[in-house]
Design a protein around this motif. Structure first.
Motif, short mmCIF file in Angstrom:
data_model
loop_
_atom_site.label_atom_id
_atom_site.label_comp_id
_atom_site.label_asym_id
_atom_site.label_seq_id
_atom_site.Cartn_x
_atom_site.Cartn_y
_atom_site.Cartn_z
N LYS A 116 9.11 16.93 -26.49
CA LYS A 116 8.70 18.02 -25.60
C LYS A 116 8.66 19.32 -26.40
O LYS A 116 9.24 19.43 -27.48
N THR A 117 7.98 20.29 -25.82
CA THR A 117 7.99 21.61 -26.45
C THR A 117 8.93 22.53 -25.69
O THR A 117 9.25 22.30 -24.51
N ARG A 118 9.36 23.56 -26.38
CA ARG A 118 10.31 24.51 -25.81
C ARG A 118 9.79 25.06 -24.49
O ARG A 118 8.61 25.41 -24.38
N GLY A 119 10.64 25.13 -23.49
CA GLY A 119 10.27 25.66 -22.18
C GLY A 119 9.85 24.59 -21.18
O GLY A 119 9.84 24.85 -19.96
N GLN A 120 9.50 23.41 -21.69
CA GLN A 120 9.11 22.33 -20.78
C GLN A 120 10.32 21.70 -20.10
O GLN A 120 11.47 22.03 -20.39
N GLN A 121 10.04 20.74 -19.22
CA GLN A 121 11.09 19.98 -18.56
C GLN A 121 11.07 18.54 -19.04
O GLN A 121 10.00 17.99 -19.33
N ALA A 122 12.26 17.94 -19.13
CA ALA A 122 12.36 16.54 -19.51
C ALA A 122 13.10 15.77 -18.41
O ALA A 122 14.05 16.29 -17.80
N THR A 123 12.63 14.55 -18.18
CA THR A 123 13.29 13.66 -17.21
C THR A 123 13.64 12.36 -17.89
O THR A 123 12.78 11.70 -18.46
N LEU A 145 15.68 12.71 -27.49
CA LEU A 145 14.86 13.84 -27.07
C LEU A 145 14.67 14.79 -28.24
O LEU A 145 15.65 15.23 -28.84
N THR A 146 13.44 15.08 -28.52
CA THR A 146 13.11 16.05 -29.58
C THR A 146 12.36 17.20 -28.96
O THR A 146 11.35 17.00 -28.27
N VAL A 147 12.86 18.41 -29.16
CA VAL A 147 12.22 19.61 -28.63
C VAL A 147 11.65 20.40 -29.80
O VAL A 147 12.37 20.74 -30.76
N ALA A 164 13.63 24.05 -18.74
CA ALA A 164 13.53 25.15 -19.72
C ALA A 164 14.10 24.73 -21.06
O ALA A 164 15.04 25.34 -21.59
N LEU A 165 13.53 23.68 -21.61
CA LEU A 165 14.06 23.09 -22.84
C LEU A 165 14.18 24.10 -23.98
O LEU A 165 13.29 24.94 -24.18
N GLU A 166 15.29 23.97 -24.69
CA GLU A 166 15.53 24.79 -25.88
C GLU A 166 15.62 23.86 -27.09
O GLU A 166 15.90 22.67 -26.95
N LEU A 167 15.40 24.43 -28.27
CA LEU A 167 15.41 23.62 -29.49
C LEU A 167 16.73 22.87 -29.65
O LEU A 167 16.75 21.71 -30.09
N GLU A 168 17.84 23.51 -29.26
CA GLU A 168 19.16 22.88 -29.44
C GLU A 168 19.44 21.76 -28.44
O GLU A 168 20.49 21.13 -28.50
N ASP A 169 18.50 21.52 -27.53
CA ASP A 169 18.65 20.38 -26.62
C ASP A 169 18.24 19.08 -27.30
O ASP A 169 18.44 17.99 -26.74
#
Lengths: 113, 113
Positions: free
Chosen positions: A13-20, A110-112, A80-85
């Motif tokens: 995912k890219t930063r700011g997106q949501q992951a499920t 998960l890779t952001v 609101a994915l962040e890189l550290e997620d």
């Protein structure tokens, strides 16, 4: 007996997106735990669900949330994915009782970016 | 003080030797203790559970528990290269109906031929 299953195996995912992320427990297990394991770090407790209710959560911001369905499967949502997620997200199931043994699924990487 | 402490290693042992992994915990009320094995990039696998003081043996593995000293250990006899992994000590914490596992950071074991 089938083990704990998780999907997807990998998620980018890219930063700011949501992951499920999804998890199905071992048959007969009503409790589902979610953990985060960042690269080179230990397992950090995220959330505990039992009988459809959130029972406890770790020291993570509210953008980490989830739910448990009537069939005891569970979903973890990260907003609101962040890189550290970026991490391995592990689900474990447990049968409530005297042993407290938790069995892990294979995890979702998960890779952001 | 960390709730569950382990030496990070690496612990290097020759093939056929006994590997000894140690863990201390801070919560005197803990009653359930677990050892997990985690291969690189994989999820943790439960290998031993122990609930009473003393030794518990399962094949090449022996778990030892001393609640008075708040100490739990894992011995691996006749170590094999396939035992090379990170071993996680986990302690069940049950407070006011909230139940979760607290994990140590893990000890990396390297068994060399």
């Amino acid at each position: 007996e089938a083990g704990v299953t998780q999907s997807p195996t990998h998620l980018i995912k890219t930063r700011g997106q949501q992951a499920t992320l999804r998890c199905s427990p071992i048959s007969g297990h009503t409790s589902v735990y979610w953990y985060q394991q960042a690269l080179g770090l230990g397992l950090q407790f995220l959330l505990w669900y039992d009988e459809g209710e959130e029972r406890n959560r770790g020291n993570f911001p509210p953008r980490f949330s989830g739910r448990q369905f009537p069939n005891y499967s569970s979903e973890l949502n990260v907003n609101a994915l962040e890189l550290e997620d970026s991490a391995l997200y592990l689900c474990a199931s447990m049968r409530i009782g005297a042993t407290y043994e938790q069995y892990f699924g294979p995890g979702t990487r998960l890779t952001v970016t | 003080q960390k709730e569950v402490e382990q030496n990070s290693g690496p612990l290097s042992v020759p093939e056929g030797a006994i590997a000894s992994l140690n863990c201390t915990y801070s919560d005197r009320g803990s009653q359930s203790f677990f050892w997990y094995r985690q291969y690189s990039g994989k999820s943790p696998e439960l290998i031993m559970s122990i609930y009473s003081n003393g030794d518990k043996e399962d094949g090449r593995f022996t778990a030892q528990l001393n609640k008075a000293s708040q100490y739990v250990s894992l011995l691996i006899r006749d170590s094999q290269p396939s035992d090379s992994a990170t071993y996680l000590c986990a302690v069940n914490q049950n407070r006011g109906g909230y139940n979760k596992l607290i994990f140590g950071a893990g000890t990396r074991l390297a068994v060399h031929p």
